[in-house]
Design an enzyme around this catalytic site. Structure first.
Site, PDB file in Angstrom:
ATOM      1  N   GLY A  69       0.827  -1.212   0.000  1.00  0.00           N
ATOM      2  CA  GLY A  69       0.000   0.000   0.000  1.00  0.00           C
ATOM      3  C   GLY A  69       0.856   1.256   0.000  1.00  0.00           C
ATOM      4  CB  THR A  70       3.993   2.126   1.784  1.00  0.00           C
ATOM      5  OG1 THR A  70       3.442   1.871   3.083  1.00  0.00           O
ATOM      6  CG2 THR A  70       4.942   3.308   1.860  1.00  0.00           C
ATOM      7  CG  ASN A 157      -4.728   4.236   9.080  1.00  0.00           C
ATOM      8  OD1 ASN A 157      -5.112   5.210   8.427  1.00  0.00           O
ATOM      9  ND2 ASN A 157      -3.662   4.257   9.822  1.00  0.00           N
ATOM     10  CD  GLN A 185      -6.815  -0.410   7.526  1.00  0.00           C
ATOM     11  OE1 GLN A 185      -7.585  -1.318   7.808  1.00  0.00           O
ATOM     12  NE2 GLN A 185      -5.544  -0.437   7.883  1.00  0.00           N
ATOM     13  CB  SER A 205      -2.057  -2.967   1.432  1.00  0.00           C
ATOM     14  OG  SER A 205      -1.184  -3.808   2.138  1.00  0.00           O
ATOM     15  CG  HIS A 207      -0.072  -6.473   5.072  1.00  0.00           C
ATOM     16  ND1 HIS A 207      -0.175  -6.166   6.396  1.00  0.00           N
ATOM     17  CD2 HIS A 207       0.311  -5.334   4.449  1.00  0.00           C
ATOM     18  CE1 HIS A 207       0.153  -4.884   6.573  1.00  0.00           C
ATOM     19  NE2 HIS A 207       0.445  -4.361   5.399  1.00  0.00           N
ATOM     20  CB  CYS A 331       2.077   2.856  10.021  1.00  0.00           C
ATOM     21  SG  CYS A 331       1.043   1.702   9.153  1.00  0.00           S
TER      22      CYS A 331
END
Ligand code: PLP
Length: 389
Positions: A69-70, A157, A185, A205, A207, A331
């Site tokens: 995602g980042t 998030n 999310q 993302s 995960h 994070c």
């Protein structure tokens, strides 16, 4: 253990491991190789892209597999902003919300520091909602002609607030501004059809969805140009060089497909459990304050502040009882600063330090949440008593 930290990460689903396994073992080819193994890998990558495009309602060529995602957020912000300004130097403003994940907020800050863009931050209300009228006013300067890109996350998030992304995207479209949303999310819980949402770019993302950490996806609408951030062999149609991670692309596509198939039933179940949990906590802990929007929130997230405690201490008390939650976004973990999201929502610094987030997967049971609520009541009482003593 009762795992109530699914917004931080999720275990890899067994069906996902099975789908990706061949591409880590006997089908290990490089998709760029001109032999049978390479072709098998290229075909698997293409099939994964098709599957993901099916869930997102877009063309497969509009998708870029990333390392998470980042990276997807970085590519959206930096890639679109730099390409738009290269075609018209007036496009030097960025518009983001006050509660973006650091992957978006810090990308905007980088574009400001290194490339001279100005960053305009749209405030949020006490419930974490972006007011479309305010968003429209911030975009308005020169009818939006000087805005390179706008970005507002789909679901937050830390508090789970869900924005009216379709309304915000429509405002941006009227002004000719590309609109990106961080759907990291939202994926698995909210509709992801990019055409229905009207977004120009969207990040996901793996995960958070039952795929491994280290894989993500960026959708960019055809016709919206973006500069690649990683240069090299020209993979991903030149958008992101580097030998493709075929196994992880297959994993992400499989996880997306499975979570979309389960979504309708899972959402209903989760909302019922989430609301019962919130009601219990608010009724049994008189000092508890729900953070985020009461109804426009992720089905899987309940978040609170417990004034008079410390979020970290309550978290540790709960962990002693094998209940796992988060005292902020993972994070930002390790930092003592109160959450920027909570302070942007107008929550006082000391109260923001008392925040806890409970987030669960679709396999959570009512009994588990009842047990978590019982332990939470005791933990808040204990920590509050110690704090006063
Ligand atoms: N955006 C949001 C809203 C997130 O919650 C996260 C991770 O927690 C990310 C981006 C970053 O995704 P990744 O961990 O895949 O880099």
């Amino acid at each position: 253990m009762i795992f109530l930290d699914a917004a931080a990460t999720t275990p890899v689903r067994r069906a996902v491991i099975e789908a990706m396994f061949p591409f880590l073992t006997n089908q290990f080819g490089n998709p760029s190789s001109h032999h049978e193994l390479g072709e098998a890998a290229a075909n698997a990558l293409a099939a994964a892209r098709d599957q993901a495009a099916d869930v997102l309602g877009c063309h497969p060529e509009e998708l870029v597999f990333t390392s998470g995602g980042t990276e997807a957020d970085n590519l959206a912000l930096k890639g679109i902003a730099l390409a738009r300004r290269a075609t018209d130097p007036r496009r030097s403003r960025l518009v983001i919300s006050a509660i973006e994940h650091p992957a978006v907020a810090d990308s905007a800050d980088y574009l400001h520091r290194v490339h001279g863009f100005t960053v305009e931050v749209v405030p949020v209300g006490p419930d974490g909602m972006v007011d479309p009228a305010k968003f429209s006013r911030v975009l308005a300067g020169a009818a939006g002609a000087d805005v390179a890109v706008a970005s507002v996350m789909y679901a937050n998030n830390e508090v789970g607030t869900v924005q009216d992304v379709a309304a915000l995207a429509a405002i941006a479209r009227e002004r000719g501004v590309p609109f990106h949303t961080d759907a990291v999310q939202a994926a698995g819980w909210l509709p992801l059809d990019v055409r229905a949402l009207g977004v120009d770019a969207l990040s996901i993302s793996g995960h958070k969805l039952g795929a491994p950490k280290g894989v993500g996806l960026l959708y960019v609408r055809g016709g919206v140009g973006f500069e690649p951030l990683i240069h090299g062999g020209g993979q991903e149609r030149g958008s992101r060089s580097g030998t493709e991670n075929v196994a992880f692309a297959v994993a992400l596509a499989t996880a997306l497909r499975l979570s979309e198939a389960d979504r309708a039933a899972g959402v209903e179940h989760a909302i019922r459990l989430r609301d019962a949990f919130i009601d219990q906590v608010l009724a049994r802990v008189p000092s508890a304050r729900l953070t985020g929007h009461r109804t426009s929130r992720l089905p899987s997230v309940a978040s609170f502040c417990f004034p008079g405690t410390s979020g970290e201490s309550v978290l540790l008390e709960l962990e002693r009882q094998s209940i796992i939650c988060s005292s902020g976004s993972a994070c930002a973990a390790g930092s003592d600063e109160p959450s920027a999201v909570l302070t942007a929502m107008g929550i006082e610094r000391e109260v923001a330090q008392t925040a806890l987030r409970f987030s669960f997967g679709s396999d959570v049971t009512g009994d588990q949440l009842d047990a978590a609520a019982d332990e939470l009541v005791l933990a808040v009482e204990r920590v509050g008593r110690l704090g006063r003593g």
